[in-house]
Design a protein around this motif. Structure first.
Motif, PDB file in Angstrom:
ATOM      1  N   LYS A  44       4.630   4.070   6.595  1.00  0.00           N
ATOM      2  CA  LYS A  44       4.616   2.559   6.771  1.00  0.00           C
ATOM      3  C   LYS A  44       5.707   1.259   6.795  1.00  0.00           C
ATOM      4  O   LYS A  44       5.644   0.512   6.615  1.00  0.00           O
ATOM      5  CB  LYS A  44       2.968   1.622   7.146  1.00  0.00           C
ATOM      6  N   GLY A 181      -1.146   5.947  16.879  1.00  0.00           N
ATOM      7  CA  GLY A 181      -1.456   4.871  16.722  1.00  0.00           C
ATOM      8  C   GLY A 181      -0.722   3.531  17.341  1.00  0.00           C
ATOM      9  O   GLY A 181      -0.988   3.710  18.233  1.00  0.00           O
ATOM     10  N   THR A 182      -0.290   3.036  16.656  1.00  0.00           N
ATOM     11  CA  THR A 182       0.263   1.988  17.211  1.00  0.00           C
ATOM     12  C   THR A 182       1.787   2.884  18.031  1.00  0.00           C
ATOM     13  O   THR A 182       2.148   2.338  19.205  1.00  0.00           O
ATOM     14  CB  THR A 182       1.380   0.820  16.769  1.00  0.00           C
ATOM     15  N   GLY A 183       1.941   4.404  17.656  1.00  0.00           N
ATOM     16  CA  GLY A 183       3.250   5.095  18.998  1.00  0.00           C
ATOM     17  C   GLY A 183       4.634   4.712  17.743  1.00  0.00           C
ATOM     18  O   GLY A 183       5.613   5.381  18.381  1.00  0.00           O
ATOM     19  N   THR A 185       5.669   5.510  15.486  1.00  0.00           N
ATOM     20  CA  THR A 185       6.196   7.181  14.855  1.00  0.00           C
ATOM     21  C   THR A 185       7.028   8.084  15.906  1.00  0.00           C
ATOM     22  O   THR A 185       8.083   8.772  15.837  1.00  0.00           O
ATOM     23  CB  THR A 185       5.018   7.937  13.599  1.00  0.00           C
ATOM     24  N   SER A 277      -5.376  10.650   9.183  1.00  0.00           N
ATOM     25  CA  SER A 277      -4.591  11.817  10.664  1.00  0.00           C
ATOM     26  C   SER A 277      -3.500  12.675   9.524  1.00  0.00           C
ATOM     27  O   SER A 277      -3.011  13.669  10.491  1.00  0.00           O
ATOM     28  CB  SER A 277      -3.501  10.290  10.420  1.00  0.00           C
TER      29      SER A 277
HETATM   30  C1  LIG Z   1      -3.057   6.687   8.336  1.00  0.00           C
HETATM   31  C2  LIG Z   1      -2.756   6.766   9.850  1.00  0.00           C
HETATM   32  N1  LIG Z   1      -2.210   7.766  10.608  1.00  0.00           N
HETATM   33  C3  LIG Z   1      -1.089   7.569  11.477  1.00  0.00           C
HETATM   34  C4  LIG Z   1      -0.499   6.627  12.107  1.00  0.00           C
HETATM   35  C5  LIG Z   1      -0.255   6.115  12.948  1.00  0.00           C
HETATM   36  O1  LIG Z   1       1.208   5.823  13.115  1.00  0.00           O
HETATM   37  P1  LIG Z   1       2.430   5.251  14.308  1.00  0.00           P
HETATM   38  O2  LIG Z   1       1.389   3.814  14.350  1.00  0.00           O
HETATM   39  O3  LIG Z   1       3.398   4.851  14.052  1.00  0.00           O
HETATM   40  O4  LIG Z   1       2.012   5.990  15.408  1.00  0.00           O
HETATM   41  C6  LIG Z   1      -1.510   4.558  11.283  1.00  0.00           C
HETATM   42  C7  LIG Z   1      -0.980   3.814  11.937  1.00  0.00           C
HETATM   43  O5  LIG Z   1      -1.809   3.446  11.118  1.00  0.00           O
HETATM   44  C8  LIG Z   1      -1.880   5.499  10.143  1.00  0.00           C
HETATM   45  O6  LIG Z   1      -2.111   4.367   9.130  1.00  0.00           O
END
Ligand SMILES: Cc1ncc(COP(=O)(O)O)c(C=O)c1O
Length: 326
Positions: A44, A181-183, A185, A277
């Motif tokens: 992040k 999560g937010t998408g 990545t 995750s």
């Molecule tokens: C530990 C962890 N894994 C996965 C994600 C998901 O990533 P993204 O938000 O880019 O989809 C997040 C996002 O907050 C996270 O903190």
């Protein structure tokens, strides 16, 4: 002499590491994009820096201003690093299911932290989405980051994470698998990799209790899919603008138990001390076994570090209480 001008100069250019023990039943090469090497110990940091730089350029964040974000912890950490170096104040709004370590880390980084209940609808004024928004309306000279809908989130991964994966695999990557999560990545990396080779398959890892998989398969936002779950960082009860469903080939769902058990297996069998995750992501890769063949190069991205989960996944009592450990 070789040095970075400040800690922000060390973001990105993370290693790629071959998976061995956990993936031995798969026919192909599996490589992990190992994001804990970022200074905030998660992927992040990349998008936090890009979101702040873009907000400053657009005049949304002004000198001495306050950055406000609803975060599961890692984005807050990235933003706190940027705020410290660039001289902004930082407020993080976090949900009460996130680990205590994450709250303590954010406070340690100089951020003010508001903890909100998890089990309320996003539009409820007590939710962390609503609280972050309200604070940004009340506090003068503040900027609400909104990582869910902020296009700079996806852009950061299109500009850095995606090209790194392409270069580190010499363009041989055939599949990209990652928790969503937010998408930001999956959408940024996925769009970049497909721009280089449209045959690359992009798979999202989702949780039970989240809307993504069903929405992708049917176009239906099914509220019955939404219920509390334990896995941290992935899955949502909303459709963030940063999830670009068009570049995602499919989702696989991983249970809370499997995500926790596989996080511990990563540590014990691969020496990889990672967050919740990551366990979901590697279990997702194993669930997708039938999609891979001998010459494939599968890249899985691991988002964050195990230190944030010592009171949970790496704590036997907590694992037993959840029924994840005999
Ligand atoms: C530990 C962890 N894994 C996965 C994600 C998901 O990533 P993204 O938000 O880019 O989809 C997040 C996002 O907050 C996270 O903190």
């Amino acid at each position: 002499m070789k040095y970075a001008e400040n800690i922000l100069g060390t973001i990105g250019n993370t290693p790629m590491v071959k998976m061995n023990a956990l993936t031995k039943e798969l026919p192909c090469l599996v490589l992990a994009k190992y994001e804990t090497f970022n200074p905030g110990n998660s992927v992040k940091d990349r998008m936090a820096l890009t979101m702040v730089e873009d907000a400053v350029a657009a005049g949304k964040l002004k000198p001495g201003g306050t950055i406000i974000e609803g975060t599961s912890g890692n984005t807050g950490m990235g933003l706190a690093l940027v705020a410290a170096v660039k001289g902004y104040k930082m407020i993080c709004v976090i949900s009460d299911k996130q680990s205590k370590e994450k709250v303590d880390i954010l406070k340690g980084m100089g951020s003010k932290v508001y903890v909100c209940p998890t089990d309320v609808a996003p539009e409820d004024p007590r939710s962390y989405y609503s609280t972050a928004k309200r604070l940004s309306e009340e506090i003068p000279n503040s900027w609400y980051v909104n990582q869910y809908d902020n296009p700079s989130n996806t852009k950061a991964h299109f500009q850095s994470t995606g090209p790194e994966i392409w270069d580190q695999t010499d363009g041989k990557v055939t599949h990209f698998v990652v928790g969503v999560g937010t998408g930001g990545t999956i959408s940024g990396v996925g769009a970049y990799l497909k721009s280089k080779n449209p045959n690359i398959k992009v798979w999202g890892v989702d949780t039970y209790g989240s809307v993504f998989k069903k929405y992708h398969e049917t176009g239906i936002f099914d509220k019955n899919e939404i219920y509390p779950y334990i896995t941290e960082g992935i899955g949502e009860d909303i459709l963030p603008e940063n999830v670009n469903f068009d570049i995602i080939d499919g989702f696989t769902k991983v249970t809370d138990k499997d995500a926790a058990v596989y996080t511990r297996r990563l540590a014990r069998e691969e020496g990889m001390f990672l967050g919740n995750s990551a366990g979901a992501a590697i279990k997702g890769v194993l669930q997708l076994k039938e999609h891979f063949s001998k010459d494939d190069v599968v890249v899985v991205l691991f988002h964050d570090h195990g230190s944030r989960y010592v009171g949970k996944i790496y704590n036997d009592d907590w694992m037993r209480k959840q029924g994840f450990l005999e």
